[in-house]
Design a protein around this motif. Structure first.
Motif, PDB file in Angstrom:
ATOM      1  N   ARG A  20      -1.772  -5.296  22.530  1.00  0.00           N
ATOM      2  CA  ARG A  20      -1.821  -4.065  21.747  1.00  0.00           C
ATOM      3  C   ARG A  20      -3.047  -4.056  20.848  1.00  0.00           C
ATOM      4  O   ARG A  20      -3.658  -5.089  20.565  1.00  0.00           O
ATOM      5  N   SER A  21      -3.384  -2.864  20.411  1.00  0.00           N
ATOM      6  CA  SER A  21      -4.443  -2.657  19.432  1.00  0.00           C
ATOM      7  C   SER A  21      -3.816  -1.989  18.212  1.00  0.00           C
ATOM      8  O   SER A  21      -2.946  -1.121  18.343  1.00  0.00           O
ATOM      9  N   PHE A  22      -4.283  -2.397  17.026  1.00  0.00           N
ATOM     10  CA  PHE A  22      -3.724  -1.851  15.785  1.00  0.00           C
ATOM     11  C   PHE A  22      -4.772  -1.934  14.683  1.00  0.00           C
ATOM     12  O   PHE A  22      -5.452  -2.948  14.543  1.00  0.00           O
ATOM     13  N   VAL A  23      -4.915  -0.863  13.920  1.00  0.00           N
ATOM     14  CA  VAL A  23      -5.805  -0.858  12.748  1.00  0.00           C
ATOM     15  C   VAL A  23      -5.124  -0.061  11.646  1.00  0.00           C
ATOM     16  O   VAL A  23      -4.588   1.025  11.893  1.00  0.00           O
ATOM     17  N   THR A  24      -5.148  -0.595  10.446  1.00  0.00           N
ATOM     18  CA  THR A  24      -4.698   0.162   9.283  1.00  0.00           C
ATOM     19  C   THR A  24      -5.884   0.347   8.342  1.00  0.00           C
ATOM     20  O   THR A  24      -6.696  -0.557   8.169  1.00  0.00           O
ATOM     21  N   PHE A  67       0.850  -1.190   0.000  1.00  0.00           N
ATOM     22  CA  PHE A  67       0.000   0.000   0.000  1.00  0.00           C
ATOM     23  C   PHE A  67       0.890   1.247   0.000  1.00  0.00           C
ATOM     24  O   PHE A  67       1.813   1.344   0.815  1.00  0.00           O
ATOM     25  N   PRO A  68       0.646   2.209  -0.864  1.00  0.00           N
ATOM     26  CA  PRO A  68       1.432   3.446  -0.816  1.00  0.00           C
ATOM     27  C   PRO A  68       1.297   4.116   0.554  1.00  0.00           C
ATOM     28  O   PRO A  68       0.211   4.173   1.134  1.00  0.00           O
ATOM     29  N   GLU A  69       2.411   4.608   1.060  1.00  0.00           N
ATOM     30  CA  GLU A  69       2.408   5.195   2.407  1.00  0.00           C
ATOM     31  C   GLU A  69       1.426   6.344   2.531  1.00  0.00           C
ATOM     32  O   GLU A  69       0.777   6.504   3.570  1.00  0.00           O
ATOM     33  N   HIS A  70       1.287   7.138   1.492  1.00  0.00           N
ATOM     34  CA  HIS A  70       0.421   8.305   1.609  1.00  0.00           C
ATOM     35  C   HIS A  70      -1.066   7.929   1.642  1.00  0.00           C
ATOM     36  O   HIS A  70      -1.909   8.765   1.981  1.00  0.00           O
ATOM     37  N   LEU A  71      -1.381   6.674   1.318  1.00  0.00           N
ATOM     38  CA  LEU A  71      -2.768   6.222   1.361  1.00  0.00           C
ATOM     39  C   LEU A  71      -3.103   5.478   2.652  1.00  0.00           C
ATOM     40  O   LEU A  71      -4.267   5.199   2.925  1.00  0.00           O
ATOM     41  N   ARG A  72      -2.087   5.121   3.434  1.00  0.00           N
ATOM     42  CA  ARG A  72      -2.302   4.326   4.643  1.00  0.00           C
ATOM     43  C   ARG A  72      -2.485   5.204   5.869  1.00  0.00           C
ATOM     44  O   ARG A  72      -1.736   6.150   6.082  1.00  0.00           O
ATOM     45  N   ARG A  73      -3.462   4.875   6.682  1.00  0.00           N
ATOM     46  CA  ARG A  73      -3.638   5.508   7.991  1.00  0.00           C
ATOM     47  C   ARG A  73      -3.548   4.420   9.047  1.00  0.00           C
ATOM     48  O   ARG A  73      -4.218   3.396   8.943  1.00  0.00           O
ATOM     49  N   THR A  74      -2.729   4.659  10.040  1.00  0.00           N
ATOM     50  CA  THR A  74      -2.490   3.644  11.067  1.00  0.00           C
ATOM     51  C   THR A  74      -2.873   4.186  12.434  1.00  0.00           C
ATOM     52  O   THR A  74      -2.544   5.324  12.777  1.00  0.00           O
ATOM     53  N   TYR A  75      -3.585   3.357  13.185  1.00  0.00           N
ATOM     54  CA  TYR A  75      -4.003   3.705  14.544  1.00  0.00           C
ATOM     55  C   TYR A  75      -3.562   2.570  15.461  1.00  0.00           C
ATOM     56  O   TYR A  75      -3.790   1.388  15.152  1.00  0.00           O
ATOM     57  N   GLU A  76      -2.928   2.908  16.577  1.00  0.00           N
ATOM     58  CA  GLU A  76      -2.459   1.837  17.454  1.00  0.00           C
ATOM     59  C   GLU A  76      -2.376   2.283  18.901  1.00  0.00           C
ATOM     60  O   GLU A  76      -2.306   3.483  19.212  1.00  0.00           O
ATOM     61  N   ARG A  77      -2.406   1.290  19.775  1.00  0.00           N
ATOM     62  CA  ARG A  77      -2.247   1.504  21.204  1.00  0.00           C
ATOM     63  C   ARG A  77      -1.489   0.302  21.769  1.00  0.00           C
ATOM     64  O   ARG A  77      -1.816  -0.845  21.461  1.00  0.00           O
ATOM     65  N   THR A  78      -0.491   0.582  22.604  1.00  0.00           N
ATOM     66  CA  THR A  78       0.244  -0.475  23.292  1.00  0.00           C
ATOM     67  C   THR A  78      -0.126  -0.437  24.768  1.00  0.00           C
ATOM     68  O   THR A  78      -0.076   0.621  25.398  1.00  0.00           O
ATOM     69  N   TYR A  79      -0.490  -1.582  25.314  1.00  0.00           N
ATOM     70  CA  TYR A  79      -0.892  -1.651  26.716  1.00  0.00           C
ATOM     71  C   TYR A  79       0.329  -1.918  27.593  1.00  0.00           C
ATOM     72  O   TYR A  79       1.264  -2.615  27.170  1.00  0.00           O
ATOM     73  N   PRO A  80       0.332  -1.395  28.821  1.00  0.00           N
ATOM     74  CA  PRO A  80       1.532  -1.481  29.671  1.00  0.00           C
ATOM     75  C   PRO A  80       1.630  -2.790  30.452  1.00  0.00           C
ATOM     76  O   PRO A  80       2.136  -2.804  31.569  1.00  0.00           O
ATOM     77  N   TYR A  81       1.147  -3.877  29.869  1.00  0.00           N
ATOM     78  CA  TYR A  81       1.250  -5.187  30.503  1.00  0.00           C
ATOM     79  C   TYR A  81       1.146  -6.248  29.415  1.00  0.00           C
ATOM     80  O   TYR A  81       0.775  -5.969  28.271  1.00  0.00           O
ATOM     81  N   SER A  82       1.492  -7.472  29.782  1.00  0.00           N
ATOM     82  CA  SER A  82       1.420  -8.610  28.875  1.00  0.00           C
ATOM     83  C   SER A  82       0.617  -9.718  29.533  1.00  0.00           C
ATOM     84  O   SER A  82       0.206  -9.603  30.692  1.00  0.00           O
ATOM     85  N   TRP A  83       0.405 -10.794  28.778  1.00  0.00           N
ATOM     86  CA  TRP A  83      -0.195 -12.005  29.329  1.00  0.00           C
ATOM     87  C   TRP A  83       0.843 -13.110  29.362  1.00  0.00           C
ATOM     88  O   TRP A  83       1.563 -13.324  28.370  1.00  0.00           O
ATOM     89  N   LEU A  84       0.931 -13.813  30.477  1.00  0.00           N
ATOM     90  CA  LEU A  84       1.644 -15.075  30.539  1.00  0.00           C
ATOM     91  C   LEU A  84       0.617 -16.171  30.306  1.00  0.00           C
ATOM     92  O   LEU A  84      -0.304 -16.346  31.115  1.00  0.00           O
ATOM     93  N   GLY A  85       0.726 -16.856  29.191  1.00  0.00           N
ATOM     94  CA  GLY A  85      -0.203 -17.925  28.867  1.00  0.00           C
ATOM     95  C   GLY A  85       0.425 -19.279  29.127  1.00  0.00           C
ATOM     96  O   GLY A  85       1.589 -19.506  28.778  1.00  0.00           O
ATOM     97  N   VAL A  86      -0.329 -20.182  29.746  1.00  0.00           N
ATOM     98  CA  VAL A  86       0.178 -21.519  30.021  1.00  0.00           C
ATOM     99  C   VAL A  86      -0.845 -22.563  29.588  1.00  0.00           C
ATOM    100  O   VAL A  86      -2.051 -22.337  29.635  1.00  0.00           O
ATOM    101  N   LEU A  87      -0.332 -23.709  29.158  1.00  0.00           N
ATOM    102  CA  LEU A  87      -1.134 -24.908  28.933  1.00  0.00           C
ATOM    103  C   LEU A  87      -0.824 -25.884  30.052  1.00  0.00           C
ATOM    104  O   LEU A  87       0.346 -26.065  30.420  1.00  0.00           O
ATOM    105  N   ALA A  88      -1.847 -26.522  30.600  1.00  0.00           N
ATOM    106  CA  ALA A  88      -1.645 -27.452  31.700  1.00  0.00           C
ATOM    107  C   ALA A  88      -2.448 -28.720  31.460  1.00  0.00           C
ATOM    108  O   ALA A  88      -3.618 -28.672  31.055  1.00  0.00           O
ATOM    109  N   ASP A  89      -1.810 -29.857  31.711  1.00  0.00           N
ATOM    110  CA  ASP A  89      -2.489 -31.143  31.582  1.00  0.00           C
ATOM    111  C   ASP A  89      -3.308 -31.420  32.838  1.00  0.00           C
ATOM    112  O   ASP A  89      -2.937 -32.228  33.689  1.00  0.00           O
ATOM    113  N   VAL A  90      -4.403 -30.712  32.956  1.00  0.00           N
ATOM    114  CA  VAL A  90      -5.304 -30.868  34.092  1.00  0.00           C
ATOM    115  C   VAL A  90      -6.707 -30.489  33.627  1.00  0.00           C
ATOM    116  O   VAL A  90      -6.869 -29.512  32.873  1.00  0.00           O
TER     117      VAL A  90
END
Length: 393
Positions: A269-273, A169-192
């Motif tokens: 994070r959130s991101f939309v182009t 996509f040409p740069e002048h045609l793209r609009r980008t919106y984003e947000r980064t959250y100040p935390y993450s997720w620790l994801g686990v799989l457990a055999d239970v």
């Protein structure tokens, strides 16, 4: 090599699109950069909206889903040591969600595509998309040590946030919106076996926690952790102790423990182009938008994109009209922004920010109490969670 629709990316979006096109009599070629084993083992989402389930059934990928998928009719919110169930059927016109891991969706779609669909090339490293604004766009890629070109009538980029399609996509045609959250997720799989019949979303002073599942024998659990945390900082006992503390409610509920088989940290994070179309190049899924996983929207948004797109290509095939293709970006972006709002609401309501003060916490608890006490507030959550109707024919 030439095809009607060149699809970059063999994840759930690209594979589902290929299957829907196959059913409509539209030929396609799927180019996937990774090998089959890697694609089939990627741990991702597991909550499917009804529209996603219907699309999988429609393209022939519903047999194992119907046999092994777990239909859920609600979720549980935990906050202030209380538990409140959000009942989907009574709040969202009888709809629910199905628990079926993305890895299994991908396995089913790959098997179908290889058995009866168009070409699906693994290890195809796409270099670039050219001529997107012409009548004959092309995808240049390397496969089995050879540089090759796939010419297409149309190209669909389902190649994720780091893919090459969006770069065409040409740069002048793209609009980008984003947000980064100040935390993450620790994801686990457990055999239970899961300690709950339905997903638990927990707000606590220690941070957010989510109890999900992959099957009646495998639990999938998440903990809010500092942004970019290292899984090595979380030995198994610490994980179980923290989950115990965050899920705590007044009563006799107990968290079952078992062997943890996988750990990973997921950024939030959130991101939309915008737009999602340039010429004859279309974006779908993570190539165009990302949502934090709290609202269970990522896979379902990607599925909706390709459902809308497949309908548009079928309309072009049947009527010779590009009307639905021309409307694709606008239709999808309306739904994307609704999902972005819902996912942001779920995330900011349930997580504890690093700089959070007692006033912010009381606002969160007030919002959760409102959901627990107001059918109107609960219905808003339920309707968004199970998935809003897809716009269009």
């Amino acid at each position: 090599m030439h095809t009607t629709v060149g699809i970059i990316g063999g994840g759930p979006a690209g594979l589902l699109l290929a299957r829907l096109l196959h059913k409509a009599g539209v030929d396609s070629v799927v180019l996937e950069s990774r090998d089959r084993a890697y694609v089939e083992q990627r741990q991702r989402a597991g909550v499917l909206e009804q529209a996603t389930v219907d699309a999988l059934r429609d393209c022939g990928a519903g047999e194992r889903l119907d046999r092994e998928g777990l239909v859920h009719h609600g979720i549980e919110l935990r906050f202030d040591r209380r538990a409140h169930r959000v009942d989907f059927p009574s709040l969202a016109q009888g709809r629910g969600v199905t628990i079926y891991a993305q890895t299994e969706v991908v396995k089913d779609l790959i098997a179908l595509q290889l058995a009866e669909g168009g070409p699906l090339l693994f290890g195809a490293q796409v270099r670039e998309v050219t001529g997107a604004d012409t009548e004959r766009p092309a995808v240049r890629f390397a496969h089995n040590g050879r540089e090759q070109t796939l010419t297409c009538d149309y190209v669909v980029g389902c190649d994720g946030f780091h893919g090459v399609a969006r770069e065409a996509f040409p740069e002048h045609l793209r609009r980008t919106y984003e947000r980064t959250y100040p935390y993450s997720w620790l994801g686990v799989l457990a055999d239970v076996p899961p300690s709950c019949e339905e997903l638990i979303y927990a707000h606590s002073p220690r941070g957010f926690a989510l109890h999900s599942l992959r099957s009646p024998q495998v639990s999938r659990l998440y903990l809010q952790v500092p942004a970019g945390d290292d899984p090595a900082n979380w030995p198994d006992e610490r994980i179980w102790d923290e989950l115990d503390a965050r899920f705590a409610v007044d009563g006799d509920w107990r968290l079952e423990r078992g062997p943890i088989t996988a750990k990973s940290v997921l950024p939030m994070r959130s991101f939309v182009t915008e737009p999602m179309r340039f010429g004859r190049l279309f974006l779908a899924g993570d190539a165009a938008h990302i949502v934090p996983p709290t609202g269970a929207k990522g896979l379902n948004l990607a599925a909706t994109d390709v459902i809308v797109l497949a309908r548009a290509f079928a309309h072009l095939q049947a009527a010779g009209s590009t009307e639905l293709l021309d409307a694709y970006s606008d239709i999808c972006l309306r739904r994307v922004w609704r999902a972005e709002h819902f996912s942001s609401f779920m995330t900011t309501t349930l997580h504890t920010a690093p700089d959070q003060n007692p006033f912010d916490t009381r606002l969160q608890l007030s919002q959760l109490d409102r959901i627990a006490s107001s059918p109107h507030a609960a219905a808003e959550l339920a309707e968004n969670y199970v998935g809003l109707p897809i716009e269009g024919p």
